[in-house]
Structure formats: C-alpha cells, structure tokens
Design a protein around this motif. Structure first.
Motif, PDB file in Angstrom:
ATOM      1  N   SER A   1      -0.171  -1.859  14.578  1.00 10.21           N
ATOM      2  CA  SER A   1      -0.739  -1.407  13.304  1.00 10.21           C
ATOM      3  C   SER A   1      -0.612  -2.481  12.236  1.00 10.21           C
ATOM      4  N   LEU A   2      -1.416  -2.339  11.210  1.00  8.83           N
ATOM      5  CA  LEU A   2      -1.402  -3.248  10.072  1.00  8.83           C
ATOM      6  C   LEU A   2      -1.206  -2.452   8.794  1.00  8.83           C
ATOM      7  N   ILE A   3      -0.118  -2.728   8.085  1.00  9.16           N
ATOM      8  CA  ILE A   3       0.095  -2.149   6.762  1.00  9.16           C
ATOM      9  C   ILE A   3      -0.352  -3.178   5.737  1.00  9.16           C
ATOM     10  N   SER A   4      -1.276  -2.800   4.892  1.00 10.06           N
ATOM     11  CA  SER A   4      -1.874  -3.755   3.963  1.00 10.06           C
ATOM     12  C   SER A   4      -1.649  -3.342   2.518  1.00 10.06           C
ATOM     13  N   ARG A   5      -1.111  -4.258   1.743  1.00  7.35           N
ATOM     14  CA  ARG A   5      -0.931  -4.069   0.301  1.00  7.35           C
ATOM     15  C   ARG A   5      -2.136  -4.725  -0.386  1.00  7.35           C
ATOM     16  N   ASP A   6      -3.273  -4.020  -0.343  1.00 10.87           N
ATOM     17  CA  ASP A   6      -4.521  -4.617  -0.814  1.00 10.87           C
ATOM     18  C   ASP A   6      -4.573  -4.737  -2.337  1.00 10.87           C
TER      19      ASP A   6
END
Length: 245
Positions: free
Chosen positions: A233-238
């Motif tokens: 998975s990828l957790i992104s702080r966009d």
C-alpha cells in the motif's frame, strides 16, 4: 485523540536516517523502546546523532553497494538476533534538465534511490520470512505521479519504487511480512532545501505548505506497528498542514 506506540524489544533499521525524516523516526522509535540502527553515508550527520539516545546505533553505509548492504544487514541480525522493521530512507535528488544530465548522474540516482531499496529488501527479507513477522517501508513521492522540472531522475526512481513495493509486498504477504510505501509530501529536510532553492521553495511554501520531519513520524510508526495489517500500500500526504502541538 493521541496515538501512543510501544516498540519495546523491537529492532528497527533506518537507512538515510541521519537527517530529516529518518532522524526524527529514529528518535521517536528509540523513545518508544526500540533498538534502532541508523545507517547513512554522511559521517558528520551520523556523528551528531550519536549520543542522542543510548538505544540508537549508527554506522556508515552506501546503499548503492549491494555487497556492503548484505554485510551490514547480516551483521545487524547477528548483533540483535533479528530485524523487525526496515525503513529504506536513503535517497538523493540532484536537480538538472534531463537532456543535460550526465549518464553517470542518472545511473547514480537510480543506484541509490531504487537499487538501494531493492538491495536492502533482499538482504532483510529472508529473516523476516523465517520469523513470519516484519515490516519494510520505503518512500515514494508525489513527483512520481506529477513530475517536476529538473527532477526527472528522482521522479522516475520514485515511480519505479511504487511498482516494486506493490509487487514485492504481494509476494511475501503469505509469510506475514508487510511491505509499504509512504509519500510524505513536502517536508523541510536538508535534501529538500538543496533541491528546492529560491523560487521552487516559495512555490511549495505557498501551495501545499512545507511540513516538518516530525509530521511524518506518526504514519511511519503505525506502519511499523503490528496494528497495521495493510501491505503493498501507499500512504500519501498529498495536501496537508503541519502537525499542531
């Protein structure tokens, strides 16, 4: 609601951990009870970290050197008996128009940012599979999706990491090992400042805002913990704001 993590007895290895996000994570993990080994290519930064916490060890490591990586990981496992968490944070971000970049510079970016993660993964994964437990983290970037002028080599390496981690995570999920990515957003680190001087810094500061390394520690600690059942998975702080006290 505040999150609290108990890492007592865990062994966590952080590459590129002498500065920025890796340093903040090392201090937080040690504060939560983990034994932390910080590996970095910057002896000055390692020296400044040494002595911050008795649970933090430091050693010099060039992650682009496969043989050196395997020796280092094996030595850490011998000293500590295992590795519970591996955080692959070593990366470089030279800025140059791609048509003006020397082939050696392009290859060096991929050797550190992409191959360095692959070598660390390969060196540590066998022990984690044998123990049916472990968490490996790597860092992607929003630039992997959107690109940025003079950042083609860096963006390409971070895009490749998404494909690698998502595939590798699915390969070892049956063994209880979790492999995930974090895209931390724009964080004020030494690397960020070197890569974003002048107008670029003003642009980032005026749009998404520039966070601190501590803003990323919570998600990283969660992904290292047994409470994080996700993998590949990828957790992104966009788009975010700085953590408030």
């Amino acid at each position: 609601m505040k999150a609290h993590f108990d890492a007592t007895g865990d062994v966590i290895v952080i590459t590129g951990g002498a500065n920025g996000i890796g340093r903040a994570l090392a201090l937080a993990a040690a504060g939560a009870g983990a034994s932390v080994v910080v590996c970095d290519f910057d002896p000055v930064a390692l020296g400044s970290l040494r002595g911050e916490d008795a649970r933090i060890e430091t050693e010099t490591l060039d992650v682009s050197d496969r043989e050196q990586v395997f020796r280092s990981i094996a030595a850490i496992e011998r000293r500590h008996g295992r590795i519970d968490g591996l955080v692959c944070g070593a990366a470089i971000q030279p800025r140059n128009n791609i048509h003006e970049m020397a082939p050696e510079e392009w290859l060096h970016v991929q050797a550190v940012n992409l191959n360095g993660v692959v070598w660390c993964y390969m060196a540590a994964i066998g022990g984690m599979i044998a123990r049916k437990r472990g968490s490996i983290l790597a860092f992607s970037s929003g630039l992997a999706h959107q690109g940025w002028p003079k950042a083609s080599a860096y963006a390409a390496s971070k895009a490749a990491l998404i494909a690698f981690i998502k595939s590798a995570g699915k390969e070892v999920a049956e063994h209880g090992v979790r492999v995930n990515l974090v895209a931390p957003g724009v964080i004020d680190t030494p690397q960020y400042r070197r890569a974003n001087e002048g107008a670029d810094h003003a642009s980032w500061k005026g749009t998404t805002g520039v966070g601190s390394p501590e803003d990323v520690v919570g998600p990283l600690m969660f992904l290292l913990s047994d409470d994080a059942t996700m993998t590949a998975s990828l957790i992104s702080r966009d788009y975010a704001f700085a953590r408030r006290g």
